[in-house]
Write a protein that holds these residues in place. Structure first.
Motif, PDB file in Angstrom:
ATOM      1  N   ILE A  32      46.753  49.258  59.269  1.00 28.13           N
ATOM      2  CA  ILE A  32      46.272  47.564  58.830  1.00 28.13           C
ATOM      3  C   ILE A  32      45.932  47.041  56.929  1.00 28.13           C
ATOM      4  O   ILE A  32      45.265  48.309  56.158  1.00 28.13           O
ATOM      5  CB  ILE A  32      44.944  47.015  59.439  1.00 28.13           C
ATOM      6  N   ASN A  33      46.275  46.280  56.907  1.00 26.84           N
ATOM      7  CA  ASN A  33      46.558  45.146  55.325  1.00 26.84           C
ATOM      8  C   ASN A  33      45.231  44.956  55.220  1.00 26.84           C
ATOM      9  O   ASN A  33      44.836  45.039  54.285  1.00 26.84           O
ATOM     10  CB  ASN A  33      47.607  44.480  55.204  1.00 26.84           C
ATOM     11  N   SER A  34      44.510  44.954  55.733  1.00 28.43           N
ATOM     12  CA  SER A  34      43.310  44.264  55.158  1.00 28.43           C
ATOM     13  C   SER A  34      42.471  45.764  54.541  1.00 28.43           C
ATOM     14  O   SER A  34      42.359  46.449  55.321  1.00 28.43           O
ATOM     15  CB  SER A  34      42.408  43.452  56.173  1.00 28.43           C
ATOM     16  N   ARG A  53      46.953  37.472  57.197  1.00 25.84           N
ATOM     17  CA  ARG A  53      46.909  38.561  57.397  1.00 25.84           C
ATOM     18  C   ARG A  53      45.181  39.361  58.215  1.00 25.84           C
ATOM     19  O   ARG A  53      46.696  40.808  58.966  1.00 25.84           O
ATOM     20  CB  ARG A  53      45.717  39.436  56.065  1.00 25.84           C
ATOM     21  N   ASP A  57      47.772  42.121  61.142  1.00 27.21           N
ATOM     22  CA  ASP A  57      47.553  43.352  61.461  1.00 27.21           C
ATOM     23  C   ASP A  57      47.091  43.505  62.569  1.00 27.21           C
ATOM     24  O   ASP A  57      46.948  44.971  63.390  1.00 27.21           O
ATOM     25  CB  ASP A  57      45.623  43.319  60.935  1.00 27.21           C
ATOM     26  N   GLU A  60      50.328  44.957  63.523  1.00 27.07           N
ATOM     27  CA  GLU A  60      50.465  46.932  62.632  1.00 27.07           C
ATOM     28  C   GLU A  60      49.553  47.593  63.881  1.00 27.07           C
ATOM     29  O   GLU A  60      49.956  48.388  63.837  1.00 27.07           O
ATOM     30  CB  GLU A  60      49.786  46.640  61.187  1.00 27.07           C
TER      31      GLU A  60
END
Length: 175
Positions: A32-34, A53, A57, A60
């Motif tokens: 994930i991006n977080s 976000r 996620d 993702e």
């Protein structure tokens, strides 16, 4: 005159997962991006809590599991809680992985006169017996579409149709 004090950006202090068995929490966090607040995240702001976000996620995670054989994967919920003491959010992803699938029969069915599906089989990246991977299905659709365009059919539409066998945990694909 309005005086507005926005305060500090609120960071993420903890990210955890419930229901994961196939992959570790650290592997899912990397997907994930977080990010959790750390010295390394101060510059890129991936540690700032954002509902947008978090939604990205979830997508993702879905894509990650779908490329690793988990066709039934679902994010059941995402809960977050603000901790006053640390002034950070805790984020919990509750997921359901489902069983891991493999590809079964792979066929190409052409409705275009003079074009045999068997001749297009070499452009298909999904192979019988391999672990289910949605990315390979996407690439196969793209390969078939490009080849049909080269053959003079620029407006062809390639659609994958999946048929799951829940008893054997397999997916048959017809393009």
């Amino acid at each position: 005159v309005y005086n507005i004090n926005e305060g500090e950006r609120t960071a993420i202090g903890r990210i955890s997962f419930v229901g994961n068995h196939a992959f570790s929490e650290s592997r899912l966090r990397a997907t994930i991006n977080s990010r959790r607040r750390s010295v390394f995240t101060l510059l890129n702001r991936k540690d700032v809590f954002s509902e947008v976000r978090i939604a990205a996620d979830q997508e993702e995670l879905r894509r990650f599991y779908m490329t690793h054989g988990y066709a039934d994967f679902r994010v059941l919920s995402v809960d977050w809680e603000f901790d006053e003491a640390s002034a950070r959010y805790s984020v919990v992803f509750t997921i359901e992985e489902g069983p891991r699938y493999r590809f079964a029969n792979i066929t190409v069915d052409s409705t275009i006169p003079g074009v045999e599906g068997s001749s297009l089989r070499r452009y298909v990246e999904t192979k019988e017996g391999r672990v289910f991977n949605s990315l390979l299905i996407e690439r196969s659709v793209e390969n078939l579409t490009l080849e049909m365009s080269r053959m003079g059919y620029p407006f062809v539409q390639v659609t994958p149709r999946g048929d799951r066998n829940y008893e054997n945990n397999t997916v048959s694909i017809t393009y």
